[in-house]
Design an enzyme around this catalytic site. Structure first.
Site, PDB file in Angstrom:
ATOM      1  CG  PHE A  39      -8.031  19.345  -5.270  1.00 41.34           C
ATOM      2  CD1 PHE A  39      -8.911  19.590  -6.311  1.00 41.34           C
ATOM      3  CD2 PHE A  39      -7.547  18.052  -5.105  1.00 41.34           C
ATOM      4  CE1 PHE A  39      -9.312  18.575  -7.170  1.00 41.34           C
ATOM      5  CE2 PHE A  39      -7.941  17.020  -5.965  1.00 41.34           C
ATOM      6  CZ  PHE A  39      -8.818  17.282  -6.995  1.00 41.34           C
ATOM      7  CD  GLN A  59      -5.511  10.371  -0.013  1.00 45.57           C
ATOM      8  OE1 GLN A  59      -5.431  10.394  -1.237  1.00 45.57           O
ATOM      9  NE2 GLN A  59      -5.080  11.348   0.762  1.00 45.57           N
ATOM     10  CG  HIS A  92     -10.740   9.983  -2.949  1.00 45.13           C
ATOM     11  ND1 HIS A  92     -11.979  10.572  -2.941  1.00 45.13           N
ATOM     12  CD2 HIS A  92      -9.925  10.823  -3.639  1.00 45.13           C
ATOM     13  CE1 HIS A  92     -11.913  11.721  -3.609  1.00 45.13           C
ATOM     14  NE2 HIS A  92     -10.675  11.897  -4.035  1.00 45.13           N
ATOM     15  CG  LEU A  97     -11.554   9.288  -7.474  1.00 41.69           C
ATOM     16  CD1 LEU A  97     -11.251   8.834  -6.068  1.00 41.69           C
ATOM     17  CD2 LEU A  97     -10.376  10.055  -8.029  1.00 41.69           C
ATOM     18  CD  GLU A 124      -9.869  16.653  -2.618  1.00 44.75           C
ATOM     19  OE1 GLU A 124      -9.335  15.533  -2.542  1.00 44.75           O
ATOM     20  OE2 GLU A 124      -9.406  17.649  -2.029  1.00 44.75           O
ATOM     21  NE  ARG A 130      -8.004  13.502  -2.052  1.00 43.22           N
ATOM     22  CZ  ARG A 130      -7.338  13.224  -3.153  1.00 43.22           C
ATOM     23  NH1 ARG A 130      -6.416  12.279  -3.155  1.00 43.22           N
ATOM     24  NH2 ARG A 130      -7.574  13.892  -4.253  1.00 43.22           N
ATOM     25  CG  HIS A 152      -7.491   7.605  -4.042  1.00 49.65           C
ATOM     26  ND1 HIS A 152      -7.948   7.404  -5.322  1.00 49.65           N
ATOM     27  CD2 HIS A 152      -6.887   8.823  -4.048  1.00 49.65           C
ATOM     28  CE1 HIS A 152      -7.647   8.461  -6.071  1.00 49.65           C
ATOM     29  NE2 HIS A 152      -6.988   9.316  -5.330  1.00 49.65           N
ATOM     30  NE  ARG A 210      -1.989  11.277  -3.250  1.00 43.49           N
ATOM     31  CZ  ARG A 210      -2.884  11.690  -4.163  1.00 43.49           C
ATOM     32  NH1 ARG A 210      -2.750  12.874  -4.749  1.00 43.49           N
ATOM     33  NH2 ARG A 210      -3.901  10.925  -4.489  1.00 43.49           N
TER      34      ARG A 210
HETATM   35  P1  FAD Z   1       1.531   4.792 -12.405  1.00 42.23           P
HETATM   36  O1  FAD Z   1       1.033   5.908 -13.198  1.00 42.23           O
HETATM   37  O2  FAD Z   1       0.523   3.852 -11.887  1.00 42.23           O
HETATM   38  O3  FAD Z   1       2.456   3.912 -13.241  1.00 42.23           O
HETATM   39  C1  FAD Z   1       2.870   2.653 -12.769  1.00 42.23           C
HETATM   40  C2  FAD Z   1       3.543   1.969 -13.913  1.00 42.23           C
HETATM   41  O4  FAD Z   1       4.256   0.856 -13.425  1.00 42.23           O
HETATM   42  C3  FAD Z   1       2.600   1.443 -14.980  1.00 42.23           C
HETATM   43  O5  FAD Z   1       3.162   1.699 -16.239  1.00 42.23           O
HETATM   44  C4  FAD Z   1       2.576  -0.064 -14.707  1.00 42.23           C
HETATM   45  O6  FAD Z   1       2.279  -0.824 -15.844  1.00 42.23           O
HETATM   46  C5  FAD Z   1       3.994  -0.264 -14.254  1.00 42.23           C
HETATM   47  N1  FAD Z   1       4.241  -1.457 -13.454  1.00 42.23           N
HETATM   48  C6  FAD Z   1       3.728  -1.793 -12.255  1.00 42.23           C
HETATM   49  N2  FAD Z   1       4.260  -2.948 -11.840  1.00 42.23           N
HETATM   50  C7  FAD Z   1       5.127  -3.352 -12.797  1.00 42.23           C
HETATM   51  C8  FAD Z   1       5.984  -4.470 -12.951  1.00 42.23           C
HETATM   52  N3  FAD Z   1       6.065  -5.441 -12.037  1.00 42.23           N
HETATM   53  N4  FAD Z   1       6.732  -4.568 -14.076  1.00 42.23           N
HETATM   54  C9  FAD Z   1       6.674  -3.611 -15.044  1.00 42.23           C
HETATM   55  N5  FAD Z   1       5.884  -2.534 -14.931  1.00 42.23           N
HETATM   56  C10 FAD Z   1       5.128  -2.406 -13.825  1.00 42.23           C
HETATM   57  N6  FAD Z   1      -3.232  12.484  -8.114  1.00 42.23           N
HETATM   58  C11 FAD Z   1      -3.137  13.837  -8.287  1.00 42.23           C
HETATM   59  O7  FAD Z   1      -2.145  14.447  -7.902  1.00 42.23           O
HETATM   60  N7  FAD Z   1      -4.132  14.520  -8.896  1.00 42.23           N
HETATM   61  C12 FAD Z   1      -5.246  13.928  -9.345  1.00 42.23           C
HETATM   62  O8  FAD Z   1      -6.109  14.578  -9.897  1.00 42.23           O
HETATM   63  C13 FAD Z   1      -5.392  12.521  -9.162  1.00 42.23           C
HETATM   64  N8  FAD Z   1      -6.499  11.868  -9.589  1.00 42.23           N
HETATM   65  C14 FAD Z   1      -6.578  10.517  -9.462  1.00 42.23           C
HETATM   66  C15 FAD Z   1      -7.698   9.850  -9.959  1.00 42.23           C
HETATM   67  C16 FAD Z   1      -7.800   8.485  -9.852  1.00 42.23           C
HETATM   68  C17 FAD Z   1      -8.998   7.776 -10.400  1.00 42.23           C
HETATM   69  C18 FAD Z   1      -6.780   7.743  -9.221  1.00 42.23           C
HETATM   70  C19 FAD Z   1      -6.916   6.279  -9.065  1.00 42.23           C
HETATM   71  C20 FAD Z   1      -5.656   8.393  -8.730  1.00 42.23           C
HETATM   72  C21 FAD Z   1      -5.548   9.784  -8.836  1.00 42.23           C
HETATM   73  N9  FAD Z   1      -4.418  10.458  -8.365  1.00 42.23           N
HETATM   74  C22 FAD Z   1      -4.326  11.820  -8.536  1.00 42.23           C
HETATM   75  C23 FAD Z   1      -3.254   9.722  -7.875  1.00 42.23           C
HETATM   76  C24 FAD Z   1      -2.235   9.592  -9.002  1.00 42.23           C
HETATM   77  O9  FAD Z   1      -2.900   9.382 -10.219  1.00 42.23           O
HETATM   78  C25 FAD Z   1      -1.261   8.433  -8.781  1.00 42.23           C
HETATM   79  O10 FAD Z   1      -0.759   8.485  -7.487  1.00 42.23           O
HETATM   80  C26 FAD Z   1      -0.119   8.552  -9.767  1.00 42.23           C
HETATM   81  O11 FAD Z   1      -0.609   8.614 -11.087  1.00 42.23           O
HETATM   82  C27 FAD Z   1       0.877   7.414  -9.665  1.00 42.23           C
HETATM   83  O12 FAD Z   1       1.824   7.579 -10.689  1.00 42.23           O
HETATM   84  P2  FAD Z   1       3.112   6.663 -10.805  1.00 42.23           P
HETATM   85  O13 FAD Z   1       3.919   7.206 -11.918  1.00 42.23           O
HETATM   86  O14 FAD Z   1       3.732   6.534  -9.458  1.00 42.23           O
HETATM   87  O15 FAD Z   1       2.502   5.252 -11.190  1.00 42.23           O
END
Ligand code: FAD
Length: 630
Positions: free
Chosen positions: A120, A246, A248, A262, A265, A321, A387, A422
């Site tokens: 990556f 970021q 992307h 998306l 990558e 990125r 992103h 990132r």
């Molecule tokens: P999330 O997984 O978004 O979880 C947030 C949670 O909070 C959800 O359950 C939501 O419902 C809840 N929530 C939000 N607000 C509230 C509220 N007010 N009350 C109650 N619940 C709430 N990163 C990598 O390292 N590798 C990858 O391959 C990669 N691919 C990606 C592909 C895509 C398409 C995208 C968009 C991102 C990608 N990323 C990747 C980035 C990564 O996926 C995210 O940064 C990461 O999943 C965020 O995880 P999190 O646990 O912080 O939040």
């Protein structure tokens, strides 16, 4: 009207990778834990993660280790990262991936049966543990399975599967509650019924993800309205690094209805190349000085690297990125873009068709279904998309504790780990490393409490009144219009390339939108009313956007996810500074202060060459390096 109430030791807001890992840890430490999520359980943003989780396991290249990963992460973040977080992350990510495997995750394998790792951008060696291009799905599935396993244990021990860990899905938190300075719980509503709910809890872990829905073109899902960032700010915590967003480099650009989705990558990691309308692999023209000695100068060398990494340098398509996104932006602006306003990303001439469908099944499906493009036969058209936000709640690296007692944060909602940019794959590992640490931090905090903070009735009534306000107005502003205006403003004026006049214009616009959002009306009652939900989310998006714009205006340099047209260079003085956002409890005023961040510990500093450090650090900091080296 009666409000449903629950008492827990730890409330985790968010059921993505960070939230689930935090909740598992808090429960494993014996704490009664609630997981609250506004989406369905299992449908967090993490599910969408494609490429993989970065961890220096050395399965594909044995030269990899935590020090190389640490260096790559600091370079990717242009040395603005919280170095302690980058250190913990690099050291602990392998254990977190192996732990996932022990809990049932089925990663792709190398020929000799180890967890496979892929290349990556910005990672020196193949480092991303993955499951095809659906890694996030497997990560969430495994963590959910672990939650269920703990619940089965609790059923045996206590006769109730939900005795120690319970999920409240489709439930949105709108306010954190406090007793004096300390957290005492959270207030929210059930999305389906609109009924209110209060959690009494001395510790809250924010794991709510990012802010992408403040922008029109984004890869982010509907949940990303900056709720956790705003909840923290309104509770008195600080946000840092908010100017760093970021973009992307590769989002879909066509058709308009899917713009921003998306394109992983992994396409470039697995050999895909970027070309302009003249057929030129333009990334060779955009290798910045700080990376010159690390990237190939000819196509031949770049191509050889895929099979012989020891004797060749990486192709520039695999620059971090921010560099690739800026390059695509420049090519399109110079009139060398693709017909639909992006550039070409081609894997069809680089890998056999069956290899493409095996390694990139989701991409193949996505383009076929959404754009009628067969990526095994023709190039994709791609362009930058909002992103990820590097900025977030300022936390203690070791425990995830924010400055408000009882408040913790992990995952995308927290700030510091990724500095100004990132690296791909570093988020999934971040969720696991710091999710676990925040869960442990919260449990330890609860253990040390002499008295349980109490939820005040006034605070509950205030939160209730705030939530009901859009329903009680008639003939007010339409929340969808305010949202659209905000998205357009942020995209056009605080996007990938920024100028002082434009950012100032955005701040004026955000101020007016804040005023308009105080008058939004959502007719239709409380039962599943998306207009009402959006009206409540708007407060958060506006607050977060204001932080982004204020910090972007102050930082007079270009670094990572913050590019100022009027200050195009990096400045060593600015690298030392964090911009720290705070707000009044009503969110009316946002303040941003400069703060010097602590310099890197000597044993970490000496992991770098002096020549490289001299591109980033001030003279004083280099003197420290020289003193240690002597
Ligand atoms: P999330 O997984 O978004 O979880 C947030 C949670 O909070 C959800 O359950 C939501 O419902 C809840 N929530 C939000 N607000 C509230 C509220 N007010 N009350 C109650 N619940 C709430 N990163 C990598 O390292 N590798 C990858 O391959 C990669 N691919 C990606 C592909 C895509 C398409 C995208 C968009 C991102 C990608 N990323 C990747 C980035 C990564 O996926 C995210 O940064 C990461 O999943 C965020 O995880 P999190 O646990 O912080 O939040």
């Amino acid at each position: 009207m009666e409000i449903e109430r629950h008492e827990y030791d730890v409330v985790v807001i968010g059921a993505g990778g960070a939230g689930l890992r935090a909740a598992i840890e808090a429960r494993q430490q014996g704490k009664r834990t609630a997981i609250v999520c506004k989406s369905l359980f299992g449908k967090a943003h993490t599910v969408m993660a494609e490429g993989g989780a970065a961890a220096a396991m050395g399965n594909v290249n044995p030269d990899d280790n935590w020090m190389v990963h640490f260096r790559d992460t600091m370079r990717g973040g242009k040395f603005l990262n919280n170095w302690r977080m980058a250190e913990l992350h690099a050291k602990e990510a392998p254990d977190r991936v192996w732990e996932l495997e022990a809990w049932g995750a089925l990663f792709d394998r190398t020929k000799d049966g180890k967890i496979s790792q892929r290349n990556f951008g910005g990672h020196e060696y193949p480092r991303l543990a993955h499951v095809g291009d659906r890694t996030g799905l497997e990560l969430i599935r495994t963590l959910q399975q672990r939650v269920v396993a703990l619940q089965q244990e609790d059923e045996k021990l206590h006769g109730d599967p939900e005795a120690y860990i319970k999920v409240f899905a489709e439930c949105t938190v709108t306010r954190l509650l406090k007793d004096g300075e300390a957290v005492s719980g959270a207030f929210g509503y059930w999305r389906e019924t609109g009924k209110f709910i209060v959690f009494d809890a001395p510790a809250v872990v924010l794991a709510t993800g990012g802010i992408g829905k403040s922008y029109v073109v984004t890869s982010n899902s509907w949940e990303y309205t900056g709720d956790g960032h705003a909840l923290a700010l309104l509770a008195g915590a600080k946000l840092i690094n908010m100017e760093f967003i970021q973009f992307h480099p590769t989002g879909m650009v066509w058709p308009p209805s899917v713009r921003g989705i998306l394109v992983t990558e992994s396409v470039r990691g697995d050999g895909g190349v970027l070309r302009n309308s003249e057929g030129r692999r333009f990334m060779f023209d955009y290798v910045p000085d700080v990376f010159k000695d690390k990237y190939a100068t000819t196509e031949e060398e770049g191509d050889r690297w895929y099979t012989d990494q020891a004797n060749n340098r990486r192709p520039p398509e695999l620059l971090p990125r921010d560099e690739v996104a800026r390059a695509i932006n420049a090519e399109v602006k110079a009139g060398r873009g693709s017909p639909q306003g992006g550039v070409f990303l081609d894997v069809s001439t680089r890998l056999p068709a069956d290899e493409i469908t095996k390694r990139l099944p989701s991409m193949h499906h996505q383009f076929k279904e959404l754009a009628d493009v067969d990526i095994t036969k023709e190039p994709m058209q791609v362009g930058p998309t909002c992103h990820y936000i590097m900025g977030g709640v300022e936390v203690d690296a070791d425990t995830g504790a924010a400055s408000v007692p009882g408040l913790f944060a992990a995952g995308e909602v927290s700030g510091g780990m990724h500095g100004s940019n990132r690296l791909g794959g570093n988020s999934l590992s971040d969720l696991l490393v710091f999710g676990r640490r925040a869960g442990a931090g919260a449990a330890e905090y609860v253990n040390g409490l002499a008295r349980r903070p109490a939820v005040s009735e006034t605070a509950v009534q205030d939160a209730r009144a705030e939530a009901l306000a859009p329903l009680e107005r008639s003939g007010g502003e339409n929340p969808y219009e305010v949202h659209h205006e905000l998205q357009r403003t942020m995209n056009e004026l605080v996007g990938i390339i920024r100028k002082a006049e434009e950012v100032s214009e955005a701040l004026d616009a955000v101020e007016k939108l804040k005023e308009r959002s105080n008058h939004t009306a959502s007719p239709g009652g409380r039962i599943y009313n998306p207009g009402w939900h959006l009206a409540l989310d708007l407060r958060n998006m506006l607050l977060v956007s204001e932080c982004v714009a204020r910090a972007a205006l102050l930082r007079e340099e270009s670094r990572g996810g913050h590019t100022r047209d009027d200050y195009p260079k990096m400045s060593p003085e600015w690298r030392r500074k964090l911009l720290v956002c705070s707000a009044t409890p009503d969110g009316a005023t946002v303040d941003v202060e400069e703060r010097i961040q602590p310099s890197m510990r000597a044993d970490l500093l000496v992991l770098f060459d002096r020549e490289e450090l001299s591109k980033y650090l001030t003279g004083d900091e280099l003197a420290k390096y020289d003193a240690v080296k002597e």
